[in-house]
Design a protein around this motif. Structure first.
Motif, PDB file in Angstrom:
ATOM      1  N   ALA A 135      42.398  63.304  59.640  1.00 31.44           N
ATOM      2  CA  ALA A 135      41.818  62.069  60.174  1.00 31.44           C
ATOM      3  C   ALA A 135      42.852  61.334  61.029  1.00 31.44           C
ATOM      4  O   ALA A 135      43.992  61.787  61.171  1.00 31.44           O
ATOM      5  CB  ALA A 135      41.343  61.188  59.022  1.00 31.44           C
ATOM      6  N   TYR A 136      42.440  60.219  61.591  1.00 33.10           N
ATOM      7  CA  TYR A 136      43.288  59.462  62.519  1.00 33.10           C
ATOM      8  C   TYR A 136      43.621  58.107  61.930  1.00 33.10           C
ATOM      9  O   TYR A 136      42.756  57.458  61.341  1.00 33.10           O
ATOM     10  CB  TYR A 136      42.559  59.284  63.854  1.00 33.10           C
ATOM     11  CG  TYR A 136      42.170  60.610  64.445  1.00 33.10           C
ATOM     12  CD1 TYR A 136      43.033  61.278  65.306  1.00 33.10           C
ATOM     13  CD2 TYR A 136      40.981  61.213  64.078  1.00 33.10           C
ATOM     14  CE1 TYR A 136      42.692  62.518  65.801  1.00 33.10           C
ATOM     15  CE2 TYR A 136      40.638  62.462  64.574  1.00 33.10           C
ATOM     16  CZ  TYR A 136      41.494  63.106  65.433  1.00 33.10           C
ATOM     17  OH  TYR A 136      41.178  64.341  65.913  1.00 33.10           O
ATOM     18  N   HIS A 137      44.863  57.708  62.104  1.00 31.35           N
ATOM     19  CA  HIS A 137      45.298  56.420  61.576  1.00 31.35           C
ATOM     20  C   HIS A 137      46.212  55.748  62.574  1.00 31.35           C
ATOM     21  O   HIS A 137      46.915  56.414  63.343  1.00 31.35           O
ATOM     22  CB  HIS A 137      46.044  56.619  60.253  1.00 31.35           C
ATOM     23  CG  HIS A 137      45.229  57.317  59.212  1.00 31.35           C
ATOM     24  ND1 HIS A 137      44.323  56.654  58.424  1.00 31.35           N
ATOM     25  CD2 HIS A 137      45.152  58.625  58.873  1.00 31.35           C
ATOM     26  CE1 HIS A 137      43.735  57.527  57.612  1.00 31.35           C
ATOM     27  NE2 HIS A 137      44.213  58.739  57.870  1.00 31.35           N
ATOM     28  N   ARG A 138      46.215  54.418  62.491  1.00 29.82           N
ATOM     29  CA  ARG A 138      47.153  53.670  63.322  1.00 29.82           C
ATOM     30  C   ARG A 138      48.538  53.881  62.741  1.00 29.82           C
ATOM     31  O   ARG A 138      48.718  53.905  61.523  1.00 29.82           O
ATOM     32  CB  ARG A 138      46.775  52.193  63.312  1.00 29.82           C
ATOM     33  CG  ARG A 138      47.575  51.365  64.280  1.00 29.82           C
ATOM     34  CD  ARG A 138      46.816  50.128  64.740  1.00 29.82           C
ATOM     35  NE  ARG A 138      45.662  50.469  65.556  1.00 29.82           N
ATOM     36  CZ  ARG A 138      44.407  50.186  65.237  1.00 29.82           C
ATOM     37  NH1 ARG A 138      44.128  49.577  64.108  1.00 29.82           N
ATOM     38  NH2 ARG A 138      43.419  50.523  66.040  1.00 29.82           N
TER      39      ARG A 138
ATOM     40  N   ARG B 201      46.436  61.596  64.859  1.00 24.76           N
ATOM     41  CA  ARG B 201      46.051  62.513  63.788  1.00 24.76           C
ATOM     42  C   ARG B 201      47.169  62.604  62.756  1.00 24.76           C
ATOM     43  O   ARG B 201      48.337  62.689  63.127  1.00 24.76           O
ATOM     44  CB  ARG B 201      45.785  63.909  64.370  1.00 24.76           C
ATOM     45  CG  ARG B 201      44.988  64.814  63.459  1.00 24.76           C
ATOM     46  CD  ARG B 201      44.887  66.208  64.053  1.00 24.76           C
ATOM     47  NE  ARG B 201      46.217  66.805  64.121  1.00 24.76           N
ATOM     48  CZ  ARG B 201      46.479  67.955  64.725  1.00 24.76           C
ATOM     49  NH1 ARG B 201      45.540  68.614  65.339  1.00 24.76           N
ATOM     50  NH2 ARG B 201      47.699  68.435  64.726  1.00 24.76           N
ATOM     51  N   THR B 202      46.819  62.584  61.492  1.00 27.07           N
ATOM     52  CA  THR B 202      47.835  62.741  60.447  1.00 27.07           C
ATOM     53  C   THR B 202      48.463  64.124  60.572  1.00 27.07           C
ATOM     54  O   THR B 202      47.760  65.126  60.432  1.00 27.07           O
ATOM     55  CB  THR B 202      47.204  62.618  59.036  1.00 27.07           C
ATOM     56  OG1 THR B 202      46.424  61.426  58.978  1.00 27.07           O
ATOM     57  CG2 THR B 202      48.288  62.594  57.973  1.00 27.07           C
ATOM     58  N   PRO B 203      49.766  64.186  60.845  1.00 22.91           N
ATOM     59  CA  PRO B 203      50.368  65.516  60.970  1.00 22.91           C
ATOM     60  C   PRO B 203      50.575  66.143  59.596  1.00 22.91           C
ATOM     61  O   PRO B 203      50.818  65.442  58.622  1.00 22.91           O
ATOM     62  CB  PRO B 203      51.719  65.232  61.641  1.00 22.91           C
ATOM     63  CG  PRO B 203      52.036  63.808  61.310  1.00 22.91           C
ATOM     64  CD  PRO B 203      50.723  63.102  61.073  1.00 22.91           C
ATOM     65  N   SER B 204      50.464  67.460  59.529  1.00 26.23           N
ATOM     66  CA  SER B 204      50.814  68.178  58.300  1.00 26.23           C
ATOM     67  C   SER B 204      52.310  68.000  58.092  1.00 26.23           C
ATOM     68  O   SER B 204      53.065  67.896  59.045  1.00 26.23           O
ATOM     69  CB  SER B 204      50.494  69.657  58.463  1.00 26.23           C
ATOM     70  OG  SER B 204      51.116  70.390  57.429  1.00 26.23           O
TER      71      SER B 204
END
Ligand code: HEC
Ligand code: HEC
Length: 347
Positions: free
Chosen positions: A228-231, A289-292
Motif C-alpha cells: 500500500a501507499y503511505h505518506r 509504496r511501502t518498500p520491502s
C-alpha cells in the motif's frame, strides 16, 4: 516359440517399456514449459547485462541494479546515459518475486512486471533509447538474439515484439531471489539464527514500534510490505511552498499524455508528489509504496529519493514520523533502536 519363451519375451518387453518410461519420462515430458522458462530466463539475463541496448552504449540494467549490491547501486539517485541523474533511489529487485508484487516503482505506476521492465530502456535518464522500435531493431540485428528469441517463443523468429522482450526480462527478474537470511532460518524454527538483540528487535518491530503494520511479516514469504501507499514526510518540505503550481502542472501534462516515468525521472519536484502522479488525487500527494525491507542492510541509501544515508538514520526517521502520524509519541531508547537495527540486518 514355446510358451515359456513367449512369457519371457513379454516380460522383457514390459520391462523395457517400464524402464524407458522411467528413463525417458523426465526427458521427453520434462515439461516443455520448464525448458522454455529456462530459455527465457537465460535470455532475459543476457539483455539485462547488455549495454548496447542504451543510447550511449554504456548503460545496462545491471549498471544500476548491481548483483553484488542486492541489485541496487549504492547511490542516492540513479545515474544513467551520458551521466544524467534521475530523481529516485534504485530499489532492489530481489524482493519482487517473494512479495508477489503487483504494482511497480515507488509510485506504483505500473501494474505488471512485463511492462515495468521495458520502461527503463526508453527513459531519457536511464537507458535513453528513442522508442521501442529502436529497441527491437537493436535486438534483431544480433543473430544470436534472433535465434534465442525463436527458441524461447513457439511462434518466435517471425517478428520480435516488445511484449516478448518484456516477457523475458520479467522472467529473469522473477528468478532473482534473496539468499536465505538468518531471519528465514529463525522462522523455520532455528531459534539460534537470531541473536538475543535481534530477537528483541523483532518483538519491537511487531509490537511497540508498530513497524509491522506496514512492513508486514505475515504469510509464508514475509514480504515486509503491505503493498500500500503511505505518506512518508520525506521530501515534502522542499515542495510545500510550490504545491499548487506543481500539481496543476502535473494535471495539465497528464492530459497531454506522455509517460509518467519519463516525467518523474526528470522533474525532481514532481517526483516528490509520489502516488499523486499516477492517480491525480490530491489525497495521494506525497504517498509512496511501502518498500520491502528484505536485504535492507545492503541497500543504502534509503527512501524514494535516497535522502537518508544509513540504516540507523532511516530507523530514527521512521520512528519519528510514524509516531507523529499515528498521533502517539513513540519513545524508543537508544538501546531499542539498536535492537531494531540488529533485527533489520538479519533480513
Ligand atoms: C539508470 C539506472 C537504472 C537502470 C539503467 C535501470 N533501472 Fe530499474 N530502476 C531504477 C530506478 C531509479 C527505479 C525506481 C524508479 C521509480 O520508482 O520511479 C527502478 C525501478 C525498477 C523496477 C521496479 C522495482 C519495484 O520494486 O517497483 C524494475 C522491475 C526495474 N527497475 C527493472 C529494470 C530493468 C529490467 C532494467 C533494464 C532494462 C532497469 N531496471 C534499468 C534505476 C535503473
Ligand atoms: C504507515 C506505514 C509505515 C510504518 C508504520 C512504518 N513504515 Fe517504514 N516505510 C514506509 C514507507 C511508505 C516507506 C517509504 C517512504 C519513502 O520512501 O518516502 C518506508 C521506508 C522505510 C525504510 C527505508 C527502506 C528503503 O528501502 O528505502 C526503512 C528502513 C523503514 N521504513 C523502517 C521502518 C521501521 C523500523 C518502522 C517502525 C519503527 C517503520 N518503517 C514503520 C511505511 C511505513
Amino acid at each position: 516359440m514355446p510358451r515359456k519363451g513367449w512369457i519371457a519375451l513379454l516380460a522383457a518387453v514390459v520391462l523395457i517399456s517400464v524402464a524407458a518410461e522411467v528413463v525417458l519420462h523426465p526427458v521427453v515430458h520434462a515439461s516443455p514449459d520448464a525448458a522454455r522458462l529456462a530459455r527465457r530466463i537465460a535470455l532475459g539475463k543476457q539483455l539485462f547485462n547488455d549495454p548496447s541496448l542504451s543510447a550511449d552504449g554504456a548503460v545496462r540494467c545491471a549498471s544500476c541494479h548491481m548483483p553484488d549490491r542486492s541489485y541496487t547501486d549504492g547511490r542516492a539517485v540513479a545515474i544513467g546515459v551520458y551521466g544524467h541523474t534521475g530523481t529516485r533511489n534504485t530499489p532492489s529487485l530481489l524482493p519482487i518475486a517473494a512479495a508477489n508484487e503487483s504494482t511497480f516503482f515507488w509510485d506504483g505506476r505500473r501494474t505488471t512486471l512485463e511492462q515495468a521492465v521495458l520502461d527503463p530502456l526508453t527513459n531519457p535518464v536511464e537507458m535513453g533509447l528513442h522508442d521501442q522500435s529502436q529497441l527491437l531493431r537493436r535486438i534483431t540485428r544480433n543473430g544470436a538474439y534472433r535465434t534465442a528469441f525463436a527458441q524461447a517463443f513457439s511462434d518466435g523468429g517471425v517478428s520480435l515484439t516488445a511484449t516478448e522482450v518484456g516477457t523475458v526480462l520479467a522472467a529473469y527478474v522473477r528468478s532473482l531471489t534473496p539468499p536465505e537470511s538468518p531471519f528465514d532460518r529463525y522462522r523455520r524454527g532455528d531459534r539460534a539464527a537470531l541473536n538475543p538483540r535481534a530477537q528483541l528487535g523483532l518483538a519491537l518491530f511487531q509490537g511497540k514500534a508498530g513497524c509491522a503494520e506496514c512492513h508486514r511479516l505475515d504469510g509464508s514469504s514475509s514480504a515486509f510490505t503491505d503493498h500500500a501507499y503511505h505518506r512518508s514526510g520525506v521530501g515534502l518540505d522542499g515542495i510545500a511552498a510550490n504545491l499548487s503550481a506543481l500539481t496543476q502542472g502535473v494535471i495539465t501534462r497528464s492530459l497531454q499524455g506522455g509517460a509518467i516515468g519519463d516525467r518523474v525521472a526528470t522533474q525532481a519536484d514532481e517526483a516528490q508528489l509520489g502516488r499523486f502522479n499516477v492517480t491525480l488525487d490530491p489525497a495521494d500527494i506525497g504517498l509512496f509504496r511501502t518498500p520491502s525491507l528484505r536485504s535492507v542492510s545492503h541497500t543504502a541509501p534509503y527512501m524514494h529519493d535516497g535522502s537518508v544515508p544509513t540504516l540507523e538514520d532511516a530507523i530514527d526517521r521512521e520512528v519519528y514520523y510514524r509516531s507523529l502520524q499515528a498521533g502517539r509519541p513513540l519513545n524508543l531508547s537508544v538501546e531499542e533502536r539498536l535492537d531494531l537495527a540488529e533485527f533489520l540486518r538479519s533480513l
